[in-house]
Design a protein around this motif. Structure first.
Motif, mmCIF file in Angstrom:
data_model
loop_
_atom_site.group_PDB
_atom_site.id
_atom_site.type_symbol
_atom_site.label_atom_id
_atom_site.label_comp_id
_atom_site.label_asym_id
_atom_site.label_seq_id
_atom_site.Cartn_x
_atom_site.Cartn_y
_atom_site.Cartn_z
ATOM 1 N N SER A 134 -38.380 -66.053 -121.790
ATOM 2 C CA SER A 134 -37.688 -64.961 -122.477
ATOM 3 C C SER A 134 -37.263 -63.903 -121.467
ATOM 4 O O SER A 134 -38.067 -63.352 -120.746
ATOM 5 N N ALA A 135 -35.969 -63.665 -121.393
ATOM 6 C CA ALA A 135 -35.419 -62.629 -120.525
ATOM 7 C C ALA A 135 -35.300 -61.335 -121.327
ATOM 8 O O ALA A 135 -35.190 -61.367 -122.548
ATOM 9 N N PRO A 136 -35.352 -60.183 -120.664
ATOM 10 C CA PRO A 136 -35.286 -58.911 -121.386
ATOM 11 C C PRO A 136 -33.940 -58.724 -122.081
ATOM 12 O O PRO A 136 -32.909 -59.136 -121.582
ATOM 13 N N TRP A 137 -34.003 -58.102 -123.228
ATOM 14 C CA TRP A 137 -32.805 -57.811 -124.002
ATOM 15 C C TRP A 137 -32.722 -56.309 -124.171
ATOM 16 O O TRP A 137 -33.760 -55.666 -124.245
ATOM 17 N N PRO A 138 -31.621 -55.634 -124.191
ATOM 18 C CA PRO A 138 -30.252 -56.136 -124.226
ATOM 19 C C PRO A 138 -29.772 -56.554 -122.832
ATOM 20 O O PRO A 138 -30.223 -56.043 -121.830
ATOM 21 N N TYR A 139 -28.846 -57.485 -122.824
ATOM 22 C CA TYR A 139 -28.287 -57.972 -121.578
ATOM 23 C C TYR A 139 -27.155 -57.046 -121.128
ATOM 24 O O TYR A 139 -26.489 -56.442 -121.958
ATOM 25 N N PRO A 140 -26.924 -56.962 -119.829
ATOM 26 C CA PRO A 140 -25.828 -56.096 -119.358
ATOM 27 C C PRO A 140 -24.470 -56.631 -119.784
ATOM 28 O O PRO A 140 -24.244 -57.839 -119.818
ATOM 29 N N ILE A 141 -23.579 -55.712 -120.106
ATOM 30 C CA ILE A 141 -22.204 -56.050 -120.453
ATOM 31 C C ILE A 141 -21.317 -55.437 -119.380
ATOM 32 O O ILE A 141 -21.389 -54.233 -119.129
ATOM 33 N N VAL A 142 -20.513 -56.274 -118.726
ATOM 34 C CA VAL A 142 -19.681 -55.828 -117.620
ATOM 35 C C VAL A 142 -18.212 -56.133 -117.908
ATOM 36 O O VAL A 142 -17.895 -56.982 -118.741
ATOM 37 N N THR A 143 -17.345 -55.442 -117.205
ATOM 38 C CA THR A 143 -15.912 -55.681 -117.317
ATOM 39 C C THR A 143 -15.471 -56.500 -116.117
ATOM 40 O O THR A 143 -15.601 -56.055 -114.974
ATOM 41 N N LEU A 144 -14.983 -57.703 -116.398
ATOM 42 C CA LEU A 144 -14.571 -58.647 -115.360
ATOM 43 C C LEU A 144 -13.302 -59.366 -115.827
ATOM 44 O O LEU A 144 -12.963 -59.327 -117.016
ATOM 45 N N PRO A 145 -12.612 -60.065 -114.915
ATOM 46 C CA PRO A 145 -11.442 -60.837 -115.346
ATOM 47 C C PRO A 145 -11.811 -61.882 -116.405
ATOM 48 O O PRO A 145 -12.897 -62.463 -116.366
ATOM 49 N N THR A 146 -10.911 -62.116 -117.325
ATOM 50 C CA THR A 146 -11.133 -63.041 -118.436
ATOM 51 C C THR A 146 -11.412 -64.460 -117.972
ATOM 52 O O THR A 146 -12.144 -65.190 -118.629
ATOM 53 N N ASP A 147 -10.872 -64.849 -116.820
ATOM 54 C CA ASP A 147 -11.004 -66.240 -116.380
ATOM 55 C C ASP A 147 -12.249 -66.514 -115.531
ATOM 56 O O ASP A 147 -12.296 -67.514 -114.812
ATOM 57 N N ILE A 148 -13.277 -65.686 -115.647
ATOM 58 C CA ILE A 148 -14.543 -65.956 -114.961
ATOM 59 C C ILE A 148 -15.053 -67.316 -115.434
ATOM 60 O O ILE A 148 -15.026 -67.611 -116.627
ATOM 61 N N HIS A 149 -15.523 -68.146 -114.499
ATOM 62 C CA HIS A 149 -16.000 -69.473 -114.869
ATOM 63 C C HIS A 149 -17.194 -69.869 -114.014
ATOM 64 O O HIS A 149 -17.574 -69.154 -113.074
ATOM 65 N N GLN A 150 -17.779 -71.004 -114.349
ATOM 66 C CA GLN A 150 -18.940 -71.524 -113.632
ATOM 67 C C GLN A 150 -18.614 -71.641 -112.146
ATOM 68 O O GLN A 150 -17.560 -72.135 -111.770
ATOM 69 N N GLY A 151 -19.542 -71.155 -111.301
ATOM 70 C CA GLY A 151 -19.366 -71.216 -109.858
ATOM 71 C C GLY A 151 -18.814 -69.954 -109.241
ATOM 72 O O GLY A 151 -18.849 -69.790 -108.025
ATOM 73 N N ASP A 152 -18.299 -69.039 -110.057
ATOM 74 C CA ASP A 152 -17.779 -67.779 -109.518
ATOM 75 C C ASP A 152 -18.898 -66.923 -108.948
ATOM 76 O O ASP A 152 -20.031 -66.937 -109.452
ATOM 77 N N LEU A 153 -18.562 -66.164 -107.920
ATOM 78 C CA LEU A 153 -19.507 -65.239 -107.305
ATOM 79 C C LEU A 153 -19.217 -63.829 -107.788
ATOM 80 O O LEU A 153 -18.062 -63.397 -107.817
#
Length: 188
Positions: A134-153
């Motif tokens: 169990s990870a702590p909640w609430p999770y951070p909400i960030v503003t990033l480009p819409t096309d973020i995908h698996q493998g992005d740094l």
């Protein structure tokens, strides 16, 4: 609001601006990287893997005086990877990461994509730490480009000096009571 937020195609020619007061001294953004004191964060990840950390001093008009007075001026830049990206039916965007955030104090407004240049519009994405259990909640909400995908740094500055043990995913044993952890250790 910045020009790169209004016209995302400008990101190909100018970097997204950053707030110098949250980043170490000698931080220079590029269109697809952040360079701190001559160290490329992309290259740091190539050498060490993720999560990766780079600690430095916050900009101060009189750094020697600040150190002498014991003013806390450490800042650590965390680089981590998106391990899974999910869009829900209710138009919620979620990204799982390869690190934990509960023992650090990130400046989430400064979170940015590195490693590639995105010309997609920005959106809010919820980051879920990659810890088992169990990870702590609430999770951070960030503003990033819409096309973020698996493998992005992604990279974000954090207040104070941070160690890898603060951000590395913890094994399942860290989330079970001490008595059960001892039983697990004995059976292995």
């Amino acid at each position: 609001m910045t020009l790169t937020a209004i016209l995302p195609t400008l990101r190909r020619s100018i970097p997204d601006p950053l707030q110098p007061r949250h980043w170490p001294e000698h931080t220079v953004p590029t269109v697809s990287d952040v360079v701190i004191g001559g160290v490329s964060l992309r290259r740091l990840v190539e050498i060490t893997g993720t999560p990766a950390l780079l600690t430095g001093d916050l900009p101060h008009p009189k750094p020697a005086q600040a150190r002498a007075q014991g003013i806390g001026n450490d800042v650590t830049v965390l680089v981590f990877q998106v391990t899974l990206r999910i869009d829900t039916d209710s138009d919620k965007r979620v990204a799982l990461t390869d690190c934990g955030f509960d023992r650090v104090t990130p400046y989430w407004d400064e979170c940015r994509l590195i490693g590639r240049t995105s010309t997609a519009k920005n959106t809010t994405i919820e980051l879920i730490p990659g810890e088992t259990g169990s990870a702590p909640w609430p999770y951070p909400i960030v503003t990033l480009p819409t096309d973020i995908h698996q493998g992005d740094l992604l990279t974000v500055p954090c207040a104070g000096a941070v160690t890898l043990s603060d951000v590395r995913p913890r094994p399942q044993e860290a989330f079970v009571p001490a008595e059960q952890a001892r039983e697990l250790a004995v059976t292995r």
